[in-house]
Design a protein around this motif. Structure first.
Motif: not given
Length: 419
Positions: A33-46, A73-77
């Motif tokens: 229920d808290g403020p939503a923080l979405v983190i987007v990493h650098q490539s080619p990492l995860s 990471g573990m996401s499909d290409a």
């Protein structure tokens, strides 16, 4: 802990989303229920880069989601070469699938470029931005980078390609730990020989900085981050964004100094958070009865408080009456001083003797309504100025008075430590 830095697992909750192009792996921690923080990493990492900081971010009451960019990471290409607008559009599909509405975006390097474009696409859904190094390359730099920055590798039966990846990681980040470098080799391998797919998208894209200029933005990275060299360019592009450099931190400051990193991120997010959903656990209730308004009397049900109230304009010499502004100032100063002690314990430092002086001003607003403003002066003559400023920033996220007035009244804070 070191075990977090050596593999792609961790203690945060991990799951997959089913999207049109395939599965997307993500990590979650904190208060749903808290403020939503979405983190987007650098490539080619995860998202594994942020695993050590997930719990620390969640401890601040944030709803933290770290995604693996499609293809990493573990996401499909992705089915074909994507552009940055494609990645940004996919980010919104991911956010929607997570059931999130308005969000804060934290992007590092490639992730910062994707986050900036995502904000341009749906400005109304982004409450704030945090750029952990954003590569604002010139046209010449983008052309040169595209020519050979990410040459890929060829798998070899003798394993020599592993040394190629290892040498690249060590060339980019010569001071990181062997454990962190080992994890990055695994992340490179998870992408495949053509690990430069997102780099190509970055080098072909020119960010629209003007489109996100009005978004509350924090520039945050380690002092040894490879993009620290771009500070002059980035601060010129975002003149109103504070720059926070975490001393000694590399690109992987989130795993090297997770508490410090989380404190800075949370302070920014909470300062620009939307009104939270009601979630309140009573600890103590004070009840005060006032008769006669500003010229009356205030009595607490415990009997500990029994004071005469006097309008400031009607106060005469020797008048012992107080007023709501003085009472509010007393409460705010006392609470802030105690909350600063919590910040000291969290940072494992001692500020020494601390005095908090609160000033509360009553004023008028357009249309004939009234409002108040507050000023806090925090004096700690034995505490280094830089340390005190960091403690004060954390205290604002802890103090219930600061949390209550955030976004409603102006609060100016002055910290006076030793230089």
């Amino acid at each position: 802990m070191t075990t977090h830095a050596t593999h792609m697992r961790g203690s945060s909750h991990r799951a997959y989303l089913e999207l049109p192009w395939g599965q997307v792996h993500h990590r979650r921690a904190g208060d749903p229920d808290g403020p939503a923080l979405v983190i987007v990493h650098q490539s080619p990492l995860s998202s594994a880069t942020y695993e050590p900081a997930m719990a620390a971010l969640g401890a601040h009451g944030l709803n933290v989601v770290a995604i693996d960019i499609p293809g990493f990471g573990m996401s499909d290409a992705t089915p074909e070469q994507w552009s940055i607008p494609d990645y940004a559009g996919a980010l919104w599909e991911i956010v929607d699938a997570l059931g999130l509405q308005k969000v804060h975006l934290l992007g590092q390097h490639t992730g910062a470029i994707i986050s900036a474009e995502a904000t341009r696409q749906k400005r109304d859904r982004v409450l704030s931005l945090i750029f952990q190094g954003i590569p604002l390359y010139s046209d010449e730099e983008r052309v040169k980078k595209a020519e050979g920055y990410a040459p890929g590798y060829t798998p070899a039966i003798d394993g020599s390609h592993l040394k190629v990846i290892w040498d690249r990681v060590r060339w980019l980040y010569p001071t990181i730990s062997a454990e962190s470098a080992s994890r990055q080799v695994a992340e490179y391998l998870s992408v495949g020989p053509d690990y430069g797919v997102a780099y190509r998208a970055v080098f072909a894209h020119k960010p629209d900085i003007a489109a996100v200029a009005d978004v509350p933005t924090l520039l945050l990275h380690g002092s040894e981050d490879v993009l620290d060299r771009m500070n002059d360019v980035v601060t010129a592009a975002f003149p109103h964004a504070p720059l926070v450099r975490i001393p000694g931190g590399t690109d992987f400051v989130a795993e090297e100094q997770p508490e410090v990193f989380a404190d800075s991120v949370a302070a920014h997010v909470l300062a620009h958070a939307a009104a939270p959903k009601p979630k309140f656990t009573p600890v103590y209730t004070a009840t005060v009865e006032v008769t006669g308004g500003r010229a009356g009397r205030a009595r607490s049900t415990t009997g500990a408080l029994d004071v005469k109230l006097t309008r400031p304009a009607e106060r005469t010499e020797g008048d012992t009456g107080t007023d709501p502004e003085e009472l509010f100032a007393a409460g705010y100063a006392a609470c802030f001083a105690s909350a600063l002690g919590v910040a000291e314990r969290r940072k494992r430092v001692t500020a020494g003797p601390v005095t908090v002086t609160a000033s509360v001003t009553l004023g008028t607003r357009p249309g004939g309504t009234y409002g108040i403003a507050a000023r806090l002066v925090v004096s700690a003559p034995e505490c280094p100025q830089e340390v005190l400023e960091e403690l004060v920033a954390i205290t604002h996220t802890v103090c219930p008075y600061s949390n209550a007035v955030r976004g409603n009244i102006a609060v100016i804070t002055e910290a006076n430590g030793t230089s």
